[in-house]
Design an enzyme around this catalytic site. Structure first.
Site, PDB file in Angstrom:
ATOM      1  N   ARG A  68      -9.879   1.625   7.803  1.00  0.00           N
ATOM      2  CA  ARG A  68      -9.469   0.273   8.154  1.00  0.00           C
ATOM      3  C   ARG A  68     -10.567  -0.468   8.899  1.00  0.00           C
ATOM      4  O   ARG A  68     -10.372  -1.623   9.267  1.00  0.00           O
ATOM      5  CB  ARG A  68      -8.267   0.385   9.061  1.00  0.00           C
ATOM      6  CG  ARG A  68      -7.085  -0.449   8.655  1.00  0.00           C
ATOM      7  CD  ARG A  68      -6.030  -0.125   9.673  1.00  0.00           C
ATOM      8  NE  ARG A  68      -4.862  -0.878   9.612  1.00  0.00           N
ATOM      9  CZ  ARG A  68      -3.766  -0.539   8.937  1.00  0.00           C
ATOM     10  NH1 ARG A  68      -3.741   0.508   8.157  1.00  0.00           N
ATOM     11  NH2 ARG A  68      -2.701  -1.263   9.054  1.00  0.00           N
TER      12      ARG A  68
ATOM     13  N   LYS B 261       0.836  -1.213   0.000  1.00  0.00           N
ATOM     14  CA  LYS B 261       0.000   0.000   0.000  1.00  0.00           C
ATOM     15  C   LYS B 261       0.865   1.254   0.000  1.00  0.00           C
ATOM     16  O   LYS B 261       0.661   2.159  -0.801  1.00  0.00           O
ATOM     17  CB  LYS B 261      -0.911   0.046   1.248  1.00  0.00           C
ATOM     18  CG  LYS B 261      -1.892  -1.090   1.359  1.00  0.00           C
ATOM     19  CD  LYS B 261      -2.774  -0.958   2.592  1.00  0.00           C
ATOM     20  CE  LYS B 261      -2.019  -1.036   3.894  1.00  0.00           C
ATOM     21  NZ  LYS B 261      -1.355  -2.328   4.138  1.00  0.00           N
TER      22      LYS B 261
ATOM     23  N   ARG C 144      11.796  -5.972   4.725  1.00  0.00           N
ATOM     24  CA  ARG C 144      11.549  -4.519   4.726  1.00  0.00           C
ATOM     25  C   ARG C 144      12.510  -3.797   5.670  1.00  0.00           C
ATOM     26  O   ARG C 144      12.776  -4.246   6.776  1.00  0.00           O
ATOM     27  CB  ARG C 144      10.116  -4.216   5.166  1.00  0.00           C
ATOM     28  CG  ARG C 144       9.894  -2.705   5.333  1.00  0.00           C
ATOM     29  CD  ARG C 144       8.469  -2.287   5.303  1.00  0.00           C
ATOM     30  NE  ARG C 144       7.667  -2.932   6.316  1.00  0.00           N
ATOM     31  CZ  ARG C 144       6.349  -2.832   6.361  1.00  0.00           C
ATOM     32  NH1 ARG C 144       5.711  -2.113   5.466  1.00  0.00           N
ATOM     33  NH2 ARG C 144       5.675  -3.451   7.295  1.00  0.00           N
TER      34      ARG C 144
END
Ligand code: AP5
Ligand code: MG
Length: 219
Positions: free
Chosen positions: A89, A14, A128
């Site tokens: 969300r 995202k 990440r």
């Protein structure tokens, strides 16, 4: 005025896509997760509250989240719209976004659902790295920095996000399935949902999204 929504499981990409769309469309990238991390870094009361939830992989309560995002969307740079990453969300947050859009005369959608098989996420999260200074995002294999351990943009150190520990990631995925996945049906029922294949190189995902936006604009 347009609020483009970017949906997807933790690690779907995202933030990566929202940043690219922001550059392509000239709209600000509004990430609720980034806003919370800024509050945490600055030690604000909201940051202290948010950290308790984020560290456990739980959502920050709706009221605090909605207030923060509304405040962000009131800023002048969002006068033409925004790319929303990680907000809404929950269904109450999606309802709140409709109300905010009404107040600002904005349209909500398209809502892009970036789909990635769950088995890919472990690899995405484990690799990440984010920079300490501003949260710029890298991946050791798929988007490495020019110099190992150093941010290309601001030279700060690259670290792992606290909530990328495997146990916390499991909680985040469970919370997503329970509270956020229903938003796919929510936006489908409003006719603005667009499914995107997130299991391809980053540039191909962006191209798919931009092609859909081009088609929409031509309609
Ligand atoms: P948030 O920061 O939004 O985290 P998230 O939703 O769990 O999503 P991530 O940021 O982990 O993943 P992403 O989809 O952005 O993927 P990325 O592009 O980085 O939220 C954190 C926490 O804050 C929440 O758990 C919650 O507690 C709280 N919070 C936030 N918003 C809230 C809200 N609205 N309400 C309540 N609480 C809220 O990509 C992941 C990695 O993969 C990167 O290394 C990247 O380089 C790589 N990558 C990306 N795309 C590709 C690709 N196509 N191929 C290969 N690698 C890729
Ligand atoms: Mg993100």
């Amino acid at each position: 005025m347009l609020y483009v929504v970017v949906l997807g499981v933790p690690g779907a990409g995202k933030g990566t896509q929202a940043k690219r769309l922001s550059a392509a469309l000239g709209l600000p990238h509004v990430s609720s997760g980034d806003l919370f991390r800024e509050h945490i870094q600055n030690g604000t009361p909201l940051g202290i509250e948010a950290q308790r939830h984020i560290d456990r992989g739980q959502l920050v309560p709706d009221e605090a989240t909605i207030g923060m995002v509304r405040g962000r969307l009131e800023r002048p740079d969002a006068a033409s719209g925004a790319i929303l990453d990680g907000f809404p969300r929950t269904i109450p947050q999606a309802d709140a976004l409709e109300a905010i859009a009404k107040d600002f005369d904005a349209t909500v959608g398209p809502a892009f659902h970036i789909r990635v098989p769950l088995e890919r996420l472990v690899d995405r999260m484990a690799g990440r790295r984010v920079c300490r200074e501003a949260g710029h995002v890298y991946h050791l294999a798929y988007n490495p920095p020019k110099q190992a351990g150093v941010c290309d943009v601001d030279g700060s150190e690259l670290v792992q996000r606290e909530d990328d520990q495997p146990e916390t990631v499991r909680n985040r995925v469970q919370v997503y399935e329970k509270l956020t996945a229903p938003l796919v049906a929510f936006y489908r029922s409003r006719g603005v949902l667009q499914e995107v294949n997130g299991d391809q190189p980053m540039g191909a995902v962006t191209a798919e999204i931009l092609a859909i936006l081009g088609q929409e604009a031509a309609r």
